[in-house]
Scaffold this active site. Structure first.
Site, short mmCIF file in Angstrom:
data_model
loop_
_atom_site.label_atom_id
_atom_site.label_comp_id
_atom_site.label_asym_id
_atom_site.label_seq_id
_atom_site.Cartn_x
_atom_site.Cartn_y
_atom_site.Cartn_z
N LYS A 1 26.31 -6.58 72.56
CA LYS A 1 26.32 -5.10 72.65
C LYS A 1 27.72 -4.53 72.47
CE LYS A 1 24.85 -4.91 76.84
NZ LYS A 1 24.88 -6.36 77.07
N SER B 1 21.56 -2.11 81.14
CA SER B 1 20.49 -1.14 81.48
C SER B 1 19.12 -1.79 81.41
CB SER B 1 20.57 0.10 80.57
OG SER B 1 20.79 -0.20 79.22
#
Length: 207
Positions: free
Chosen positions: A37, A105
């Site tokens: 990410k 998340s």
């Protein structure tokens, strides 16, 4: 929330965009630790800046050194972590900056909350675009990478509530961009995201 406060209106989002000649949005990266990410987000930030676009990256680790240094990794703290980041990303997007957020998340409900915050038109003239980017990797591949040694520590019981090992990761079902990072280079991932943003008209300057 305190009730004795008043929202102060100023420029509309459209007016601000016309003055800065750019649209704001949030590109929300989600995925397991070591999925790539942050690496992709860093490369995308560099690419967009080179195109002359204002953007700013909010990274999961970095934010915990300041804004969220009082939070741990319990489900409740993870929820508050994402709520705060969603609010900050929304402020950046509202300023016509492209906000890039890189956070595990893990919970669908928290990511949905972030999306709904951007869709809310209370006290504003239009919703803000929210682009979820799922950086997908099998946990086995993430463990092989393990650049910080976190999976090894989690397997040894040294880290509690570690996503993918002792805590769940609820994968997105309808992410705007889905990247299989074990099969996709960083450069290819940046191209995929940029293409999506261009197709949605989010990289065009206001006239």
């Amino acid at each position: 929330m305190s009730t004795n406060i008043t929202w102060h209106s100023g420029l509309t989002r459209k007016e601000r965009g016309e003055l800065r000649k750019q649209q704001g949005c949030t590109v929300w990266f989600t995925g397991l630790s070591a999925s790539g990410k942050s690496t992709i987000a860093i490369a995308l930030e560099q690419h967009l800046l080179q195109k002359g676009l204002a953007c700013y990256r909010l990274d999961g680790d970095n934010v915990r050194f300041g804004l969220n240094k009082d939070l741990g990794f319990s489900p409740k703290d993870r929820e508050e972590n994402i709520r705060r980041i969603a609010e900050v990303a929304k402020l950046f997007a509202d300023s016509t900056t492209i906000a890039l957020t890189s956070f595990i998340s893990p919970y669908k409900a928290d990511r949905q909350l972030a999306r709904e915050l951007h869709a809310d038109t209370k006290n504003t003239d239009s919703p803000l675009p929210f682009i979820e980017v799922f950086v997908d990797i099998p946990v086995e591949e993430a463990e092989k990478r393990d650049p910080k040694g976190l999976y090894k520590k989690a397997r040894a019981g040294e880290i509690k509530e570690f996503t993918g090992i002792s805590a769940p990761y609820e994968a997105p079902e309808n992410a705007e961009v889905h990247i299989h990072s074990e099969k996709t280079s960083v450069e290819e991932a940046v191209i995929m995201i940029t293409k999506y943003l261009e197709e949605k008209g989010l990289l065009t300057t206001s006239s």
